[in-house]
Each structure stands twice: as C-alpha cells, then as structure tokens.
Design a protein around this motif. Structure first.
Motif, PDB file in Angstrom:
ATOM      1  N   SER A  24      82.952 -90.103  70.777  1.00 25.98           N
ATOM      2  CA  SER A  24      81.816 -91.116  70.951  1.00 25.98           C
ATOM      3  C   SER A  24      81.573 -91.837  69.818  1.00 25.98           C
ATOM      4  CB  SER A  24      80.546 -89.947  70.914  1.00 25.98           C
ATOM      5  OG  SER A  24      80.475 -89.683  69.598  1.00 25.98           O
ATOM      6  N   ILE A  25      80.892 -92.981  70.272  1.00 25.36           N
ATOM      7  CA  ILE A  25      80.694 -94.018  69.314  1.00 25.36           C
ATOM      8  C   ILE A  25      79.863 -93.313  68.038  1.00 25.36           C
ATOM      9  CG2 ILE A  25      78.607 -94.942  70.226  1.00 25.36           C
ATOM     10  CD1 ILE A  25      81.194 -97.040  68.425  1.00 25.36           C
ATOM     11  N   GLN A  47      82.576 -91.720  65.806  1.00 23.82           N
ATOM     12  CA  GLN A  47      83.333 -92.566  65.300  1.00 23.82           C
ATOM     13  C   GLN A  47      82.437 -93.504  63.624  1.00 23.82           C
ATOM     14  OE1 GLN A  47      84.248 -95.107  68.773  1.00 23.82           O
ATOM     15  NE2 GLN A  47      86.376 -95.027  67.814  1.00 23.82           N
ATOM     16  N   ILE A  81      86.137-100.025  67.010  1.00 24.22           N
ATOM     17  CA  ILE A  81      84.840-100.227  67.387  1.00 24.22           C
ATOM     18  C   ILE A  81      84.460-101.668  67.594  1.00 24.22           C
ATOM     19  CG2 ILE A  81      82.608 -99.880  66.121  1.00 24.22           C
ATOM     20  CD1 ILE A  81      83.558 -97.827  64.218  1.00 24.22           C
ATOM     21  N   ASP A  82      83.758-101.780  68.455  1.00 24.53           N
ATOM     22  CA  ASP A  82      83.367-103.192  69.052  1.00 24.53           C
ATOM     23  C   ASP A  82      82.673-103.874  67.898  1.00 24.53           C
ATOM     24  OD1 ASP A  82      80.762-104.249  70.152  1.00 24.53           O
ATOM     25  OD2 ASP A  82      80.805-101.948  70.557  1.00 24.53           O
ATOM     26  N   THR A 139      78.942-103.494  67.412  1.00 27.77           N
ATOM     27  CA  THR A 139      78.523-102.234  67.164  1.00 27.77           C
ATOM     28  C   THR A 139      78.755-101.969  65.588  1.00 27.77           C
ATOM     29  OG1 THR A 139      79.006-101.298  69.382  1.00 27.77           O
ATOM     30  CG2 THR A 139      78.616 -99.592  67.432  1.00 27.77           C
ATOM     31  N   LEU A 183      74.429 -94.406  71.954  1.00 27.76           N
ATOM     32  CA  LEU A 183      74.136 -94.519  70.731  1.00 27.76           C
ATOM     33  C   LEU A 183      72.655 -94.311  70.671  1.00 27.76           C
ATOM     34  CD1 LEU A 183      75.889 -97.173  68.564  1.00 27.76           C
ATOM     35  CD2 LEU A 183      73.456 -96.477  68.270  1.00 27.76           C
TER      36      LEU A 183
END
Ligand SMILES: [Zn+2]
Length: 231
Positions: free
Chosen positions: A2-3, A6, A171-172, A175, A218
């Motif tokens: 999951s973000i 991360q 990670i983009d 974000t 998120l």
C-alpha cells in the motif's frame, strides 16, 4: 504494497538517515578536536621554557662566581707578593678581598638554590613529556577508531540513500511531493495506527477512516493530518 506502507517505510528510512547524518557530523567534529594533544604540547613547551630560563640564570651566576674568583686570586697574589708595604694599602686590599668573598658566598648560596630549581624543572619537563606521549598515543587510537567509524557511517548512509531512491522510484511524484509538504509541516508525515489510535496524535480514529486506510487508500488522520499506516 500500500502507498501508506511505502510512505511509512520512507519515513523510517529518512529518520535513520537523519540519525546517521547527525552521528557522522559528531564524528567529524571529534576528529577535528585534538585539544588534549594541543594542551599537553603547550604544557611541555612551557616547562621547557622555564627550564631554559633557569639554566640561563645558572650559567650567569657561574660566570659571576668565576669572575669574582679570578678577581680574588689577582688581589691575593698582590697581597702576598710583598710588593705592597703600606699598611693602609694592605688593609684596603684585605677589605676588598673580604667583600668579594662575601659576595661570592651569597652567589654560591644562590647557585645552589638554582641548581635545585633546575633539577625540579627537569623533572617537570620529563613528566610533561611523558604526559604528551600518553595523550598522543590515546589520540592516535581515538583517531583510528573515529576514522573507521566515519567510513562505516558513510558506507551505511550511501546504502540508505540508495534504498530511499528505490522507494521513491515506486511512488508517484505527486504523492511524494504531498508527503514532503506534510513532513515539512509536521516533522513526521506518516503515523502508525495501533488499536485504532493514531500514534501521531493519540486520537481514537473513526471506524470509517480505519476501514478506508485498511483498504489501502491514502487516508489522513482527521485530527493531526498525518498519513495513516495500518501495519
Ligand atoms: Zn493523528
């Protein structure tokens, strides 16, 4: 992954990096601080100077004594030569000799005092020299240890920074930018959730938030605004 997880890992890594950076700075400061050696060197130099001054005084007095001795022998030679017959002149000569001898006795006493002081100062120099050797050896040992510690920290930091790059690569950028903005404001951008409580601000979280966070979205804490991470 999951973000939230991360980002939380990123945070843990960055905290570790910060701690190692601080440790590295401390090691660098300590590597530059050889104050104990500097002080010990100054102390030895001072002791040596003191000894030299005393030795100079000692030489000066010895010259003075020699000078008086030769003056006395010249006068005594004159006194016993038989060349002088005037009682007045003989008395005056004897008085001169007596005066010179009195001065010589005083100088002899002073010479003895100085000799003792020279001995004492010599002991002081030897002690300071020994102290300097000890301090230098200790500093050498510390320096080697610190140099090793520095190299280890640098290697670890390079490794941690590489790990950070790897995490950030997944990670983009939007974000990541959001995370850093939040980090700037809060110090720590992500908070772990334990038993339904945000560890960032210790508030009990609404069930709806917990459900959304668990699903991998998120979610920010409704109280402190940190990104919630459910382990
Ligand atoms: Zn919170």
């Amino acid at each position: 992954m999951s973000i939230a997880k991360q980002l939380f890992q990123l945070q843990e890594l960055e905290l570790d990096i910060d701690a190692k950076e601080r440790a590295l700075q401390q090691v660098i400061v300590r590597l530059g601080d050889n104050q104990s050696v500097v002080s010990a060197r100054a102390k030895l130099a001072q002791a040596q100077q003191h000894l030299e001054e005393l030795k100079k005084q000692q030489r000066d007095i010895e010259w003075e004594i020699d000078d008086i001795r030769s003056k006395v022998s010249v006068l005594e030679e004159k006194l016993y030569s038989g060349r002088i017959t005037s009682p007045k002149e003989l008395t005056s000569l004897q008085q001169d000799i007596e005066l010179l001898k009195t001065n010589r006795n005083k100088l002899d006493d002073r010479a003895l005092e100085i000799m003792e002081q020279v001995e004492l100062a010599g002991t002081g120099v030897a002690a300071s020299s020994g102290e300097l050797k000890t301090v230098e050896a200790e500093w050498g040992r510390q320096h080697r240890e610190l140099t090793m510690e520095k190299a280890q920290l640098e290697t670890t930091l390079a490794d941690l920074k590489q790990q950070r790059e790897q995490i950030l690569a997944n990670i983009d950028p939007k974000t990541a930018a959001f995370y850093y903005e939040l980090k700037k404001k809060k110090g720590q951008a992500a908070a772990k959730v334990e038993q339904g409580i945000c560890r960032g601000c210790r508030i009990s979280l609404p069930t709806a938030d917990l459900v959304r966070a668990r699903s991998g979205s998120l979610v920010q804490c409704s109280s402190c605004g940190r990104i919630l991470y459910l382990p």
